[in-house]
Design a protein around this motif. Structure first.
Motif, PDB file in Angstrom:
ATOM      1  N   GLN A  42       0.825  -1.190   0.000  1.00 30.35           N
ATOM      2  CA  GLN A  42       0.000   0.000   0.000  1.00 30.35           C
ATOM      3  C   GLN A  42       0.869   1.253   0.000  1.00 30.35           C
ATOM      4  O   GLN A  42       2.065   1.205   0.294  1.00 30.35           O
ATOM      5  CB  GLN A  42      -0.933   0.046   1.235  1.00 30.35           C
ATOM      6  CG  GLN A  42      -1.744  -1.206   1.485  1.00 30.35           C
ATOM      7  CD  GLN A  42      -0.983  -2.253   2.266  1.00 30.35           C
ATOM      8  OE1 GLN A  42       0.075  -1.988   2.825  1.00 30.35           O
ATOM      9  NE2 GLN A  42      -1.518  -3.457   2.286  1.00 30.35           N
ATOM     10  N   ALA A  76       0.311   5.368   1.500  1.00 28.71           N
ATOM     11  CA  ALA A  76      -0.514   6.407   2.118  1.00 28.71           C
ATOM     12  C   ALA A  76      -0.066   7.755   1.562  1.00 28.71           C
ATOM     13  O   ALA A  76       1.132   8.050   1.517  1.00 28.71           O
ATOM     14  CB  ALA A  76      -0.354   6.384   3.637  1.00 28.71           C
ATOM     15  N   GLY A  83     -10.731   4.719   0.481  1.00 24.30           N
ATOM     16  CA  GLY A  83      -9.861   5.253   1.534  1.00 24.30           C
ATOM     17  C   GLY A  83      -9.461   6.699   1.374  1.00 24.30           C
ATOM     18  O   GLY A  83      -8.598   7.178   2.107  1.00 24.30           O
ATOM     19  N   ASN A  95     -10.132  10.676   1.740  1.00 16.41           N
ATOM     20  CA  ASN A  95     -10.976  11.536   2.569  1.00 16.41           C
ATOM     21  C   ASN A  95     -10.284  12.880   2.754  1.00 16.41           C
ATOM     22  O   ASN A  95      -9.230  13.141   2.182  1.00 16.41           O
ATOM     23  CB  ASN A  95     -11.261  10.868   3.923  1.00 16.41           C
ATOM     24  CG  ASN A  95     -12.625  11.214   4.459  1.00 16.41           C
ATOM     25  OD1 ASN A  95     -13.120  12.319   4.254  1.00 16.41           O
ATOM     26  ND2 ASN A  95     -13.244  10.268   5.141  1.00 16.41           N
ATOM     27  N   GLY A 124      -5.340   9.735   1.748  1.00 13.88           N
ATOM     28  CA  GLY A 124      -5.900   8.427   1.455  1.00 13.88           C
ATOM     29  C   GLY A 124      -4.842   7.353   1.456  1.00 13.88           C
ATOM     30  O   GLY A 124      -3.644   7.629   1.289  1.00 13.88           O
ATOM     31  N   THR A 125      -5.270   6.106   1.668  1.00 11.84           N
ATOM     32  CA  THR A 125      -4.396   4.941   1.569  1.00 11.84           C
ATOM     33  C   THR A 125      -4.967   4.007   0.511  1.00 11.84           C
ATOM     34  O   THR A 125      -6.145   3.634   0.584  1.00 11.84           O
ATOM     35  CB  THR A 125      -4.283   4.213   2.922  1.00 11.84           C
ATOM     36  OG1 THR A 125      -3.706   5.100   3.884  1.00 11.84           O
ATOM     37  CG2 THR A 125      -3.417   2.974   2.811  1.00 11.84           C
ATOM     38  N   VAL A 126      -4.124   3.641  -0.458  1.00  4.25           N
ATOM     39  CA  VAL A 126      -4.563   2.801  -1.575  1.00  4.25           C
ATOM     40  C   VAL A 126      -3.496   1.749  -1.846  1.00  4.25           C
ATOM     41  O   VAL A 126      -2.387   1.800  -1.296  1.00  4.25           O
ATOM     42  CB  VAL A 126      -4.797   3.648  -2.852  1.00  4.25           C
ATOM     43  CG1 VAL A 126      -5.903   4.673  -2.631  1.00  4.25           C
ATOM     44  CG2 VAL A 126      -3.508   4.348  -3.290  1.00  4.25           C
ATOM     45  N   GLU A 170      -0.857   5.525   7.833  1.00  2.00           N
ATOM     46  CA  GLU A 170      -1.448   6.858   8.016  1.00  2.00           C
ATOM     47  C   GLU A 170      -0.828   7.566   9.213  1.00  2.00           C
ATOM     48  O   GLU A 170      -0.593   8.774   9.177  1.00  2.00           O
ATOM     49  CB  GLU A 170      -2.972   6.749   8.173  1.00  2.00           C
ATOM     50  CG  GLU A 170      -3.711   6.301   6.929  1.00  2.00           C
ATOM     51  CD  GLU A 170      -4.326   7.463   6.151  1.00  2.00           C
ATOM     52  OE1 GLU A 170      -4.250   8.608   6.635  1.00  2.00           O
ATOM     53  OE2 GLU A 170      -4.886   7.208   5.060  1.00  2.00           O
TER      54      GLU A 170
END
Length: 436
Positions: A31, A33, A82, A84, A96-98, A358
């Motif tokens: 991932q 962030a 995710g 915002n 966001g985290t993707v 995050e």
């Protein structure tokens, strides 16, 4: 662009226009962030603009140059939901985290929302209603309502006292043209930090951030030096079933050497189930279901607060017990045992937080904004290990001055205490009053 400066974990560089890029490469993660932090919040607004930063945060999701609001929502869901945004007193943040494979898509979306938001007058009218509902939710939650009221009293005429959600009159008068002017001024002036943590290199982040190079040079936003006001007061609400109480004192800024000792002192005061407030008010006396303290550090000041909620008949005993604990810590400081477990606990919390992308991202962003550099893990843990016990007693000396505000039921309560409250009062003034 300045050359990249690499610490053990984080890399920091600055674009020619002053925008800061921070990355931390964790190749084992799948991932990434991402955040774009604009260092402009509610305290950087004029009175007539109070709430504009928060309202603009909402409008970012209404549409952009490339996507309609519906398309933005669909893309967010396709990316895992995710993405915002939030606003506080000193910043407006898109984050966001993707999955790492979707990182460029997510960052492109965040940039487009920030740089080219598009909305109609109808969108603005609808979102003003949503913001009003959000404010109503705060007003219904007595803990949030009391916190906002106490902060208003504490900071008096400073913009720090203004609600992040905004004043209703300012929000109602926010036209599309005025909000666009506010947005343009934000992009033209406010410091910006772009942070990425996870499976990403710093060169990749620099390539993604090219759209931000078109912005003009940054400058520090002026703030009015805050002057806290120490007072005692009571507000009454008919729906209150308990007494909600809040104590406030000033804390050190994020970059001050006193900040870390205050975090340790806060753990001992009310930062967990082993704290003095929790052990005495909840476990020993059974006065409060919820009691805690917390520290919020800002760029030039901070707040250290205590909150509890108790039955009306137990309020007098509770207040005396809170003040007794504060006096005891001011006079004698924490015990060696308290100091050791607090330092160990903060170290554990810090290390556990490193597992959350995050949290790591937020730490690096705050360091870049408030310290002007990023700390590696060894430096952070060494600073914690160097704290001395006497520094915590100095921290507790802040509570020699305090604001005290409570929200109490509107109706009069019976004066005669129950057996349970008489027992609690006896325990609070007897031999059990000293805890170590």
């Amino acid at each position: 662009m300045t050359p990249a400066v690499t610490a053990a974990q984080a890399t920091r560089s600055v674009l020619d226009n002053g925008i800061i890029l921070v990355s931390e490469t964790l190749p084992a993660r799948q991932q990434v962030a991402l955040s774009i932090t604009i260092a402009q919040g509610s305290r950087h607004q004029r009175r007539a603009e109070n709430g504009f930063a928060h309202l603009l945060e909402h409008m970012f999701f209404k549409g952009s140059q490339s996507f309609t609001g519906e398309e933005i929502n669909r893309r967010i869901e396709l990316l895992g939901g995710g993405i915002n945004a939030f606003t506080d007193r000193e910043s407006t943040v898109l984050h966001g985290t993707v999955l790492a494979e979707d990182g460029q898509k997510a960052f492109t979306l965040l940039c487009d929302m920030l740089l080219h938001p598009q909305w109609t007058a109808r969108d603005l009218v609808a979102e003003r209603g949503v913001v009003a509902q959000e404010a109503a939710m705060v007003a219904e939650d007595l803990e949030d309502w009391l916190s906002e009221r106490a902060i208003t009293r504490f900071w008096s005429d400073s913009p720090l006292a203004w609600p992040v959600l905004g004043r209703a009159t300012a929000i109602r008068r926010a036209s599309a043209a005025r909000l666009r002017q506010y947005h343009a001024a934000m992009l033209a002036n406010a410091p910006i930090v772009v942070t990425a943590v996870g499976a990403i290199s710093h060169d990749t982040l620099r390539a993604w951030a090219k759209p931000l190079e078109s912005l003009p040079p940054r400058r520090s936003l002026p703030t009015i030096p805050p002057q806290p006001s120490y007072a005692r007061g009571v507000s009454r609400r008919p729906e209150a079933q308990q007494v909600h109480a809040l104590w406030l004192t000033e804390a050190a800024p994020f970059a001050a050497p006193e900040h870390l000792p205050e975090l340790l002192a806060n753990l001992i005061l009310g930062g967990g189930s082993a704290s003095r407030l929790f052990r005495n008010l909840r476990d020993r006396l059974g006065l409060a279901y919820q009691v805690y303290s917390q520290v919020e550090a800002l760029s030039d000041t901070g707040e250290w607060s205590i909150y509890c909620a108790v039955p009306p008949g137990a309020w007098g005993v509770t207040r005396r017990e809170v003040l007794r604990i504060l006096r005891e810590l001011q006079d004698a400081g924490p015990t060696p045992e308290e100091f050791q477990w607090a330092r160990h606990s903060l170290r554990v919390q810090w290390l556990l937080g490193q597992g959350d992308l995050e949290i790591r991202m937020a730490r690096l962003t705050r360091q870049a904004l408030y310290l002007g550099r990023c700390l590696d893990e060894a430096e952070s843990l060494d600073a914690l290990a160097q704290i001395r016990q006497e520094q915590l007693q100095t921290a507790f000396a802040r509570w020699q001055r305090q604001l005290e505000w409570s929200c109490q039921p509107s109706t009069a309560q019976p004066r005669k205490p129950s057996f349970q409250r008489r027992k609690a009062a006896k325990m609070a003034t007897g031999s059990a009053a000293v805890s170590g």
